[in-house]
Design an enzyme around this catalytic site. Sequence first.
Site, PDB file in Angstrom:
ATOM      1  CD  GLU A  99       6.583  30.533  58.855  1.00 53.79           C
ATOM      2  OE1 GLU A  99       6.373  31.501  58.097  1.00 53.79           O
ATOM      3  OE2 GLU A  99       5.950  30.348  59.922  1.00 53.79           O
ATOM      4  CG  HIS A 103      10.724  40.715  57.850  1.00 52.17           C
ATOM      5  ND1 HIS A 103      10.170  40.624  59.100  1.00 52.17           N
ATOM      6  CD2 HIS A 103       9.704  40.534  56.973  1.00 52.17           C
ATOM      7  CE1 HIS A 103       8.867  40.413  58.999  1.00 52.17           C
ATOM      8  NE2 HIS A 103       8.566  40.339  57.714  1.00 52.17           N
TER       9      HIS A 103
END
Length: 325
Positions: A60, A129
């Site tokens: 990321e 998540h």
Amino acid sequence: MAKKTYIKAITEGIDIALAEDPKTLVFGEDVGKNGGVFRATNGLQEKYGVDRVFSTPLAESGILGMSIGLAATGWRPVPEIQFMGFTFEAMDSIAAQMSRMRFQYNGTKHAPITIRTPYGGGTHTAELHGDDLENFFVGIPGLRVVAPSSAYDAKGLIISAIENNDPVLFLENLRLYRSVKGEVPDDKYTVPLDKANVVQEGTDVTIIAYGGEVSEAQKAAKKLAKDNISAEIIDLRSLYPLDTDTIFESIKKTHRVVIVQEAQKMAGVGAQVASAISEGAIMYLDAPVTRVAAPNSVYPFPQAENVWLPGARDIEDAVREVINY
């Protein structure tokens, strides 16, 4: 005009942006051939080629670091962070780099970056998540944060976000991806990045929500209507900047307000909305500002998710409390 899912609307919006501007690039983990973990970019690599829609390594910090360099050299990046919890790996790029670029360069350079990321509970995902982490981002100057709740808004807002010269954190609620459908034009249209939407008009109480909680507010409003309680529902759409004008106008009419967020109650979007109301519309209220939110605890494991998440019943109870104040 046809009924489309929330995720299909997002795909169409990205498709239009890619077709109109050859400087628009889409990239992230598995977004190329696989079309992303939720298939939001399905078919786009085949249509526009591997140079404009491509998969990246699982990194990321690299995805958003590269986005800054591309934006600074004339490109319009649309990176995907696979789940919002993974933005922690790239907070420096968001909070200390892209959001400050216009300021640092005295307006001569911009960061037209649209970070797409799924968020939100209700789908029994693994840890980090399903977390709602928007509270971490709404206080970053220079960063726009939007969270559509309908298919129509999802398409119009993604196009507006990509065309905008500010960095935009574009939040896609996981449980809305395929559970929500709506009338969506096939052609291009835009939705303003800084304007709330009055989803339902009412006279007795204003319910302010965003993302997945808008549909919960609508469920609550149907129950309340059976007892002749008329609820006005405002979908913030833009979490930063806030459209306080729409909020204040509604409160002037209803004199009561309930603010709903899926994220933990401490600070965040709901607290900022309540603060704005106390500064700009408190004299119109006949009852205290009431907030509905998740508990101030770590996001639970899937087995406890349904108990932890705020729902229609919680909103209904809060409305009855302010009505009977």
